[in-house]
Write a protein that holds these residues in place. Structure first.
Motif, PDB file in Angstrom:
ATOM      1  N   GLU A 210       0.618  -1.089  -0.475  1.00 17.12           N
ATOM      2  CA  GLU A 210      -0.168  -0.282  -0.596  1.00 17.12           C
ATOM      3  C   GLU A 210       0.642   0.923  -0.146  1.00 17.12           C
ATOM      4  O   GLU A 210       2.201   1.345   0.676  1.00 17.12           O
ATOM      5  CB  GLU A 210      -1.120  -0.507   1.237  1.00 17.12           C
ATOM      6  N   LYS A 211       0.176   2.377  -0.603  1.00 20.21           N
ATOM      7  CA  LYS A 211       1.623   3.678  -0.801  1.00 20.21           C
ATOM      8  C   LYS A 211       0.438   4.772  -1.285  1.00 20.21           C
ATOM      9  O   LYS A 211      -1.253   4.571  -1.735  1.00 20.21           O
ATOM     10  CB  LYS A 211       2.144   3.466  -2.072  1.00 20.21           C
ATOM     11  N   ILE A 212       0.505   5.760  -0.098  1.00 17.40           N
ATOM     12  CA  ILE A 212      -0.149   6.865  -0.584  1.00 17.40           C
ATOM     13  C   ILE A 212      -0.078   7.549  -1.850  1.00 17.40           C
ATOM     14  O   ILE A 212       0.711   7.511  -2.023  1.00 17.40           O
ATOM     15  CB  ILE A 212       0.027   7.991   0.352  1.00 17.40           C
ATOM     16  N   TYR A 213      -1.366   7.863  -2.180  1.00 19.68           N
ATOM     17  CA  TYR A 213      -1.356   8.754  -3.730  1.00 19.68           C
ATOM     18  C   TYR A 213      -1.014  10.054  -3.631  1.00 19.68           C
ATOM     19  O   TYR A 213      -1.132  10.829  -4.632  1.00 19.68           O
ATOM     20  CB  TYR A 213      -1.686   7.997  -4.850  1.00 19.68           C
ATOM     21  N   LYS A 214      -2.097  10.240  -2.780  1.00 16.99           N
ATOM     22  CA  LYS A 214      -2.567  11.554  -2.842  1.00 16.99           C
ATOM     23  C   LYS A 214      -3.694  12.221  -1.157  1.00 16.99           C
ATOM     24  O   LYS A 214      -4.163  11.098  -0.776  1.00 16.99           O
ATOM     25  CB  LYS A 214      -4.017  12.316  -3.981  1.00 16.99           C
ATOM     26  N   VAL A 215      -3.383  13.418  -0.782  1.00 14.74           N
ATOM     27  CA  VAL A 215      -3.133  13.770   0.487  1.00 14.74           C
ATOM     28  C   VAL A 215      -4.984  14.904   0.192  1.00 14.74           C
ATOM     29  O   VAL A 215      -4.103  15.812  -0.371  1.00 14.74           O
ATOM     30  CB  VAL A 215      -2.819  13.858   1.275  1.00 14.74           C
ATOM     31  N   THR A 216      -5.896  15.304   0.089  1.00 10.83           N
ATOM     32  CA  THR A 216      -6.869  16.816   0.929  1.00 10.83           C
ATOM     33  C   THR A 216      -7.051  16.605   1.377  1.00 10.83           C
ATOM     34  O   THR A 216      -7.573  15.333   2.480  1.00 10.83           O
ATOM     35  CB  THR A 216      -7.482  16.241  -0.631  1.00 10.83           C
ATOM     36  N   VAL A 217      -8.056  17.687   2.028  1.00 13.61           N
ATOM     37  CA  VAL A 217      -8.836  18.061   3.412  1.00 13.61           C
ATOM     38  C   VAL A 217     -10.080  18.713   3.302  1.00 13.61           C
ATOM     39  O   VAL A 217      -9.905  19.839   2.088  1.00 13.61           O
ATOM     40  CB  VAL A 217      -7.889  18.787   4.545  1.00 13.61           C
ATOM     41  N   LYS A 218     -10.398  18.446   3.547  1.00  6.75           N
ATOM     42  CA  LYS A 218     -12.707  18.915   3.407  1.00  6.75           C
ATOM     43  C   LYS A 218     -12.734  18.858   5.076  1.00  6.75           C
ATOM     44  O   LYS A 218     -13.364  18.227   5.565  1.00  6.75           O
ATOM     45  CB  LYS A 218     -13.586  17.433   2.487  1.00  6.75           C
ATOM     46  N   ARG A 219     -13.327  19.938   5.032  1.00  2.12           N
ATOM     47  CA  ARG A 219     -14.016  20.680   6.050  1.00  2.12           C
ATOM     48  C   ARG A 219     -13.073  19.915   7.746  1.00  2.12           C
ATOM     49  O   ARG A 219     -11.969  20.311   7.526  1.00  2.12           O
ATOM     50  CB  ARG A 219     -15.190  19.934   6.694  1.00  2.12           C
ATOM     51  N   ASP A 220     -13.286  19.330   7.715  1.00  2.00           N
ATOM     52  CA  ASP A 220     -12.823  18.562   9.638  1.00  2.00           C
ATOM     53  C   ASP A 220     -12.323  17.124   9.318  1.00  2.00           C
ATOM     54  O   ASP A 220     -11.923  16.508  10.101  1.00  2.00           O
ATOM     55  CB  ASP A 220     -13.338  18.280  10.849  1.00  2.00           C
ATOM     56  N   THR A 221     -11.917  16.424   7.523  1.00  2.00           N
ATOM     57  CA  THR A 221     -11.830  15.464   7.741  1.00  2.00           C
ATOM     58  C   THR A 221     -10.470  15.045   6.657  1.00  2.00           C
ATOM     59  O   THR A 221     -10.353  15.812   6.069  1.00  2.00           O
ATOM     60  CB  THR A 221     -12.732  14.693   6.292  1.00  2.00           C
ATOM     61  N   LEU A 222      -9.458  14.685   6.551  1.00  2.00           N
ATOM     62  CA  LEU A 222      -8.417  14.054   6.484  1.00  2.00           C
ATOM     63  C   LEU A 222      -8.334  13.339   4.860  1.00  2.00           C
ATOM     64  O   LEU A 222      -9.001  11.886   5.801  1.00  2.00           O
ATOM     65  CB  LEU A 222      -7.350  14.308   6.940  1.00  2.00           C
ATOM     66  N   ILE A 223      -8.903  13.909   3.857  1.00  2.00           N
ATOM     67  CA  ILE A 223      -8.883  12.096   2.838  1.00  2.00           C
ATOM     68  C   ILE A 223      -7.333  12.440   2.166  1.00  2.00           C
ATOM     69  O   ILE A 223      -6.667  12.076   1.328  1.00  2.00           O
ATOM     70  CB  ILE A 223     -10.369  12.396   1.964  1.00  2.00           C
ATOM     71  N   ILE A 224      -7.278  10.478   2.284  1.00  2.00           N
ATOM     72  CA  ILE A 224      -5.581  10.148   2.390  1.00  2.00           C
ATOM     73  C   ILE A 224      -6.155   9.185   1.082  1.00  2.00           C
ATOM     74  O   ILE A 224      -6.641   7.448   1.583  1.00  2.00           O
ATOM     75  CB  ILE A 224      -5.035   8.984   3.673  1.00  2.00           C
ATOM     76  N   GLY A 225      -5.845   9.167  -0.159  1.00  2.00           N
ATOM     77  CA  GLY A 225      -5.814   8.692  -1.346  1.00  2.00           C
ATOM     78  C   GLY A 225      -4.705   7.370  -1.042  1.00  2.00           C
ATOM     79  O   GLY A 225      -3.021   7.574  -1.149  1.00  2.00           O
ATOM     80  N   ILE A 226      -5.054   6.124  -1.096  1.00  3.18           N
ATOM     81  CA  ILE A 226      -4.253   4.702  -0.786  1.00  3.18           C
ATOM     82  C   ILE A 226      -4.559   4.038  -2.525  1.00  3.18           C
ATOM     83  O   ILE A 226      -5.268   3.839  -2.846  1.00  3.18           O
ATOM     84  CB  ILE A 226      -4.182   4.050   0.300  1.00  3.18           C
ATOM     85  N   LYS A 227      -3.457   3.437  -2.796  1.00  2.00           N
ATOM     86  CA  LYS A 227      -3.605   2.849  -4.014  1.00  2.00           C
ATOM     87  C   LYS A 227      -2.632   1.117  -2.973  1.00  2.00           C
ATOM     88  O   LYS A 227      -1.646   1.173  -2.574  1.00  2.00           O
ATOM     89  CB  LYS A 227      -2.688   3.000  -4.839  1.00  2.00           C
ATOM     90  N   ALA A 228      -2.911   0.245  -3.522  1.00  2.00           N
ATOM     91  CA  ALA A 228      -2.934  -1.060  -2.960  1.00  2.00           C
ATOM     92  C   ALA A 228      -2.996  -2.272  -3.958  1.00  2.00           C
ATOM     93  O   ALA A 228      -3.818  -2.237  -5.050  1.00  2.00           O
ATOM     94  CB  ALA A 228      -3.801  -1.909  -1.601  1.00  2.00           C
ATOM     95  N   ILE A 229      -2.200  -3.159  -4.007  1.00  2.00           N
ATOM     96  CA  ILE A 229      -1.492  -3.932  -4.769  1.00  2.00           C
ATOM     97  C   ILE A 229      -1.830  -5.480  -3.616  1.00  2.00           C
ATOM     98  O   ILE A 229      -0.621  -5.645  -3.105  1.00  2.00           O
ATOM     99  CB  ILE A 229       0.063  -4.305  -5.817  1.00  2.00           C
ATOM    100  N   TYR A 230      -1.885  -6.135  -4.598  1.00  4.17           N
ATOM    101  CA  TYR A 230      -2.330  -7.228  -3.772  1.00  4.17           C
ATOM    102  C   TYR A 230      -1.798  -8.654  -4.449  1.00  4.17           C
ATOM    103  O   TYR A 230      -1.164  -8.138  -5.165  1.00  4.17           O
ATOM    104  CB  TYR A 230      -3.889  -8.171  -3.530  1.00  4.17           C
ATOM    105  N   GLN A 231      -1.816 -10.318  -3.610  1.00  4.50           N
ATOM    106  CA  GLN A 231      -1.018 -10.837  -4.819  1.00  4.50           C
ATOM    107  C   GLN A 231      -2.131 -11.488  -6.306  1.00  4.50           C
ATOM    108  O   GLN A 231      -1.616 -11.523  -7.286  1.00  4.50           O
ATOM    109  CB  GLN A 231      -1.271 -12.214  -3.381  1.00  4.50           C
ATOM    110  N   GLU A 232      -3.685 -10.686  -6.019  1.00  2.00           N
ATOM    111  CA  GLU A 232      -4.130 -11.177  -7.355  1.00  2.00           C
ATOM    112  C   GLU A 232      -4.918  -9.648  -6.746  1.00  2.00           C
ATOM    113  O   GLU A 232      -5.218  -9.585  -6.443  1.00  2.00           O
ATOM    114  CB  GLU A 232      -4.650 -11.718  -7.282  1.00  2.00           C
ATOM    115  N   GLY A 233      -5.176  -8.967  -7.868  1.00  3.29           N
ATOM    116  CA  GLY A 233      -5.326  -7.651  -8.243  1.00  3.29           C
ATOM    117  C   GLY A 233      -4.758  -7.057  -7.194  1.00  3.29           C
ATOM    118  O   GLY A 233      -3.933  -6.547  -6.934  1.00  3.29           O
ATOM    119  N   GLY A 234      -5.899  -5.265  -7.177  1.00  2.00           N
ATOM    120  CA  GLY A 234      -5.157  -4.451  -6.313  1.00  2.00           C
ATOM    121  C   GLY A 234      -6.642  -3.700  -6.539  1.00  2.00           C
ATOM    122  O   GLY A 234      -7.614  -3.754  -6.830  1.00  2.00           O
TER     123      GLY A 234
END
Length: 271
Positions: A210-234
């Motif tokens: 798993e890796k972070i690819y973007k971060v945004t904030v909306k009001r009182d919420t931090l939104i952390i965009g994450i990409k994940a690669i699994y053994q099969e798919g992502g």
């Protein structure tokens, strides 16, 4: 008279032989004792190499060691604080009495509040500077998000997979307040076990990366965009953190799965 001389000579030779045997026996005992002492001496020949990176101490106790790597007590850390990592042992070790391979870690030489210490790798974390993200909230406070990883055995070593847990904790720094905080483990996490970490984390074990690819904030919420690669798919998903409170609550949302190789290529293009 000759018989008396022969008897005296024989007794003298017997006496010398006994002394020689006693000396030999004493010598063996001394050698054995010296060997025992040598086996019980603390290890002092562990090699360190330069490893200068920024680190973190979490709140709690940090175990301290002297130059012979003998335990000399603990350091009390009142709150999450930065530390400068200076050197790292060339190999990983178990602490005395521990045999679990997953409990192995490097020893580190660090500088904390202008003092040098030797600590065990489970107690200090390296900041991943490649995954640092900065953003401003509505109060115009600068927030910096980054993963931290300690120095214990990970998912693999030189011999291959280890079956050990491997993850990085997520840390949020409010630069204006100079305040660091962890975040709660997502209440709706359905892939990873909370037993591995009770805090929000990025996993990089033998099942996912798993890796972070973007971060945004909306009001009182931090939104952390994450990409994940699994053994099969992502997948791509958001980790949403409520910024109110000392330990933000988190939840996983907006997950999109990618199954085929073509879909994974499209996922990689998303920014």
């Amino acid at each position: 008279m000759k018989a008396l001389i022969y008897i005296s000579t024989f007794l003298l030779l017997m006496s010398c032989g006994q002394k020689s045997n006693i000396s030999t026996a004493e010598s063996k005992i001394i050698e054995k004792d010296s060997l025992s002492e040598a086996l019980n001496l603390p290890v002092s020949n562990i090699a360190f190499k330069q490893y200068v990176v920024d680190g973190i101490f979490l709140k709690g106790k940090v175990r301290l060691f002297d130059n012979n790597l003998k335990s000399i007590g603990t350091l009390e850390i009142a709150k999450i604080a930065p530390v400068q990592i200076l050197e790292k042992s060339a190999k990983m070790y178990n602490l005395q009495g521990e045999t679990d391979n997953c409990e192995k870690a490097n020893f580190l030489k660090v500088k904390y509040v202008d003092k040098d210490y030797i600590v065990f790798g489970q107690d200090v974390y390296e900041i991943n500077s490649q995954q640092k993200f900065s953003i401003q909230n509505e109060k115009e406070e600068k927030l910096i998000l980054f993963p931290i990883t300690n120095f214990e055995m990970g998912a693999s070593d030189e011999d291959g997979l280890t079956s050990c847990d491997d993850f990085s904790l997520l840390v949020l720094l409010n630069e204006k307040k100079n305040q660091y905080s962890l975040m709660k483990f997502p209440e709706n996490e359905d892939i990873h076990d909370m037993a591995a970490s009770k805090y929000a984390s990025l996993f990089h074990d033998d099942a996912s990366e798993e890796k972070i690819y973007k971060v945004t904030v909306k009001r009182d919420t931090l939104i952390i965009g994450i990409k994940a690669i699994y053994q099969e798919g992502g997948s791509i998903f958001n980790l949403k953190a409520k910024l109110s409170g000392k330990l933000p609550e988190t939840i996983i949302s907006d997950r999109v799965r990618f199954e085929t190789e073509e879909e994974l290529k499209k996922m990689d293009e998303i920014r």
